[in-house]
Design a protein around this motif. Sequence first.
Motif, PDB file in Angstrom:
ATOM      1  N   ILE A 218      -6.479   6.526  -9.776  1.00  0.00           N
ATOM      2  CA  ILE A 218      -5.620   6.549 -10.918  1.00  0.00           C
ATOM      3  C   ILE A 218      -6.880   5.819 -11.995  1.00  0.00           C
ATOM      4  O   ILE A 218      -6.400   5.431 -13.145  1.00  0.00           O
TER       5      ILE A 218
ATOM      6  N   ASN B   2       0.681   2.503 -11.783  1.00  0.00           N
ATOM      7  CA  ASN B   2       1.187   2.609 -10.307  1.00  0.00           C
ATOM      8  C   ASN B   2       0.366   1.709  -9.194  1.00  0.00           C
ATOM      9  O   ASN B   2      -0.713   2.058  -9.294  1.00  0.00           O
ATOM     10  N   HIS B   3       1.310   1.182  -8.658  1.00  0.00           N
ATOM     11  CA  HIS B   3       0.317   0.578  -7.590  1.00  0.00           C
ATOM     12  C   HIS B   3       1.256   0.955  -6.086  1.00  0.00           C
ATOM     13  O   HIS B   3       1.351   2.020  -5.899  1.00  0.00           O
ATOM     14  N   HIS B   4       2.086  -0.124  -5.665  1.00  0.00           N
ATOM     15  CA  HIS B   4       2.905   0.294  -4.378  1.00  0.00           C
ATOM     16  C   HIS B   4       4.076   0.678  -5.213  1.00  0.00           C
ATOM     17  O   HIS B   4       4.362   0.913  -6.449  1.00  0.00           O
ATOM     18  N   THR B   5       5.165   1.308  -4.373  1.00  0.00           N
ATOM     19  CA  THR B   5       6.400   1.787  -4.992  1.00  0.00           C
ATOM     20  C   THR B   5       7.302   0.568  -4.773  1.00  0.00           C
ATOM     21  O   THR B   5       7.754   0.196  -3.574  1.00  0.00           O
ATOM     22  N   GLU B   6       7.833  -0.075  -5.881  1.00  0.00           N
ATOM     23  CA  GLU B   6       8.392  -1.427  -5.732  1.00  0.00           C
ATOM     24  C   GLU B   6       9.727  -1.317  -4.523  1.00  0.00           C
ATOM     25  O   GLU B   6      10.438  -0.225  -4.746  1.00  0.00           O
TER      26      GLU B   6
ATOM     27  N   ASN C 106      -6.265  -4.570  -1.524  1.00  0.00           N
ATOM     28  CA  ASN C 106      -5.514  -3.683  -2.364  1.00  0.00           C
ATOM     29  C   ASN C 106      -4.022  -4.049  -2.609  1.00  0.00           C
ATOM     30  O   ASN C 106      -3.740  -4.597  -3.926  1.00  0.00           O
ATOM     31  N   TYR C 107      -3.399  -4.216  -1.566  1.00  0.00           N
ATOM     32  CA  TYR C 107      -1.980  -4.371  -1.494  1.00  0.00           C
ATOM     33  C   TYR C 107      -1.687  -5.683  -2.235  1.00  0.00           C
ATOM     34  O   TYR C 107      -0.635  -5.933  -3.045  1.00  0.00           O
TER      35      TYR C 107
ATOM     36  N   VAL D 235      -9.916  -1.373 -10.239  1.00  0.00           N
ATOM     37  CA  VAL D 235      -8.866  -0.090 -10.435  1.00  0.00           C
ATOM     38  C   VAL D 235      -9.118   0.857  -9.410  1.00  0.00           C
ATOM     39  O   VAL D 235     -10.348   1.492  -9.282  1.00  0.00           O
ATOM     40  N   GLU D 236      -8.210   1.321  -8.591  1.00  0.00           N
ATOM     41  CA  GLU D 236      -8.324   2.419  -7.609  1.00  0.00           C
ATOM     42  C   GLU D 236      -8.703   3.802  -8.303  1.00  0.00           C
ATOM     43  O   GLU D 236      -8.350   3.952  -9.027  1.00  0.00           O
TER      44      GLU D 236
ATOM     45  N   MET E 232      -3.674  -5.906 -10.130  1.00  0.00           N
ATOM     46  CA  MET E 232      -3.105  -4.486 -10.091  1.00  0.00           C
ATOM     47  C   MET E 232      -1.513  -4.717  -9.960  1.00  0.00           C
ATOM     48  O   MET E 232      -0.728  -3.911 -10.614  1.00  0.00           O
TER      49      MET E 232
END
Lengths: 414, 414
Positions: free
Chosen positions: A229, A261-265, A244-245, A225-226, A250
């Motif tokens: 967060i 939250n990960h990327h912004t969909e 990560n991406y 987990v990053e 994640m």
Amino acid sequence: MTITAPLDPPARLLMGPGPISAYPRVLRAMSAQLVGQYDPFMTATMRETQELYRRVWATRNDATLLVDGTARAGIEAALMSLIRPGDRVLVPVFGRFGHLLAEIAERALAEVHVVEVPWGHVVPTSLIEEAVARVKPAVLALVQGDTSTTMNQPLDEIGAICERHGALFYTDATASLGGNAFLADAWGVDAATAGLQKCLGGPSGSAPLTLSERAVSVIRSRSRVEAGIREDADASAADFVRTNYFDLGMILDYWGPRRLNHHTEATSMLYAARECAAVLLEEGREAVIERHRLAGAAMLAGVRGLGLGVFGDVAHRMNNVVAVEVPDGVPADAVREALLDDFGVEIGTSFGPLHGRVWRIGTMGYNARKDAVLVTLAALEAVLRRFGVAVAAGGGVEAAGDVFRAAVREEVLA
Amino acid sequence: MTITAPLDPPARLLMGPGPISAYPRVLRAMSAQLVGQYDPFMTATMRETQELYRRVWATRNDATLLVDGTARAGIEAALMSLIRPGDRVLVPVFGRFGHLLAEIAERALAEVHVVEVPWGHVVPTSLIEEAVARVKPAVLALVQGDTSTTMNQPLDEIGAICERHGALFYTDATASLGGNAFLADAWGVDAATAGLQKCLGGPSGSAPLTLSERAVSVIRSRSRVEAGIREDADASAADFVRTNYFDLGMILDYWGPRRLNHHTEATSMLYAARECAAVLLEEGREAVIERHRLAGAAMLAGVRGLGLGVFGDVAHRMNNVVAVEVPDGVPADAVREALLDDFGVEIGTSFGPLHGRVWRIGTMGYNARKDAVLVTLAALEAVLRRFGVAVAAGGGVEAAGDVFRAAVREEVLA
């Protein structure tokens, strides 16, 4: 101040191996205004899209979602998340995209084993089973449809073979999904990926992906987990995924109930992916495959009706693309350019050993239609004649038309 | 057959930290029909988009392109391509996205060093220089604008510091580009990334990226060409980039004159990215920044006019987002929900230490407008009153209106 005119693409009928012209309904959805990342409409649309793709993939996999990127992003997410450095990975290769799976597995630092057949053929199931037994791979990575050769690899026995030998079964169905049978659960598929720009009839830029529980548990065992967060309860595996991406653990937490939250969909690509599935499922999964089968059969009959040869094992061809042999002495690229310039029709070139030897003509998604097939054949006839090829006048359109007319008769009699 | 109605999102005014409502012209471009991957229109649009983004970034970098994925994809492409396993990477952290850069650098197996300041402040340049001299990193990775705290890190001296100490200077400008000054060449930036969904006014899903010649030469030294399209002359470095999708060397060959096939470019996202840049450049880069400055100043005055506190070092705030302190005893998320349900206005929550303590209100891209600011303040006033907060009647709208009116007077006098 220079005035940059609004973008205004020329009219094209895209009859190559993809991308193809998108369904108008999909394009309309892309012009819809955005909503926030955690808007109730956004999360509801994400859940709905997951459910629609479960039906597209023929699976009950909870872990069914989109990767934000092109079809290749889906492949990389699957392989990077499933393969631990040093893992043995077996890749049966029957065209360019098999090489791509091997290449990505090498980037993931796998010990890659390849079995290869000549372009234009599929890999015999017995050869795959023999190799799985010998190599004992952690992952078997196998393309379903390889557009470079038009072949459609039979997959129905592969899952059982993998299960007997303790391998995960990953397949890329970018070129085939929607236009040919794909039964994720019935075939024992552990991970599958696709893109929108072929039979699903959307733009490139979103990669549908589905994972079995077995695949999810491998991915979960590698979670990290990053820091920004991370909460105390979240431990990180030493053997974490080296991206990560594309860390599907994640991405699962983002699509799942935790909504971490990960990327912004990519909202507009989500809209497009949702509409692609909706269009397909409203027509019916089997009906869409049948439409692809019919359009593909008509195109095959049409190019033969023009006196052209067809490359490869036609019995194992994908429904949605045919590899047409370039007649001796005809400049392959000049023919394609004339088709595009004079008729607005695009057909495809080829890669590697087939470059300059075959054109690839697709009939997929929105363009798996009678008028698209007949326009293409009429234009091809005109251009070939101009290049001095002795084509039978009307031979392509007539032969293809016969296929469509016979289908209508069958339907009337049924 | 179930009928799946066409997608129809609710009307929203997106005033959070992004995504925000897209420019209508961008959305219209996304509904344009597709063209083929090597269509003359497609390659011309790719070249044009590169040239437009050179102007957005204020750079002459030939290596200016889009990565197909969200802003995070751009970050990962830059870091994975620039960082060799074992490289020392220095990350000055002043919010969540600094942690993200450190996290991605760890995934790339870097030896990561962090210098950190409390949230709400920027990192003093002297502290960065001292750390660069001590750590001697191969790469300095530094966020420009961190939406988690609204801070805008000064970058103008960082390039010179990196050059003196032999480090590459990478920065992520996702939250800031278009709404705040960014001068890639003048500041000595080696690599910079962004996304469309903030001040550029488009949807998430395409990541503009620019690379200096120094950065390109590092990437080129690590090149590996995939087997399926490899020619004999293409050697592969032993120290290749551990990703195919994000190997910027391959992406450069796809965008460059070789047009070597990699992924299938996400056509509709290219259209969107092109329009975002065109909209910005027609208004003028400086004019757009000034519009963001004005809208941000008005929003800041407005929330203060409502009697609310503002978090962080306001002198170093980005133009396009303000962090508003939640009054004691007020349920932060319930206020956001009421704003969305009753007024269709979205404002942002916060991460980590600020969660429940501040709302983040954005004024960016299309929504850096007077009416968007005043509607948000009027709605916020009404909702806060309902939650029992003693807000000054009309205090927000009046204070913000004063800022806009003063700007008009200045313009008239000028």
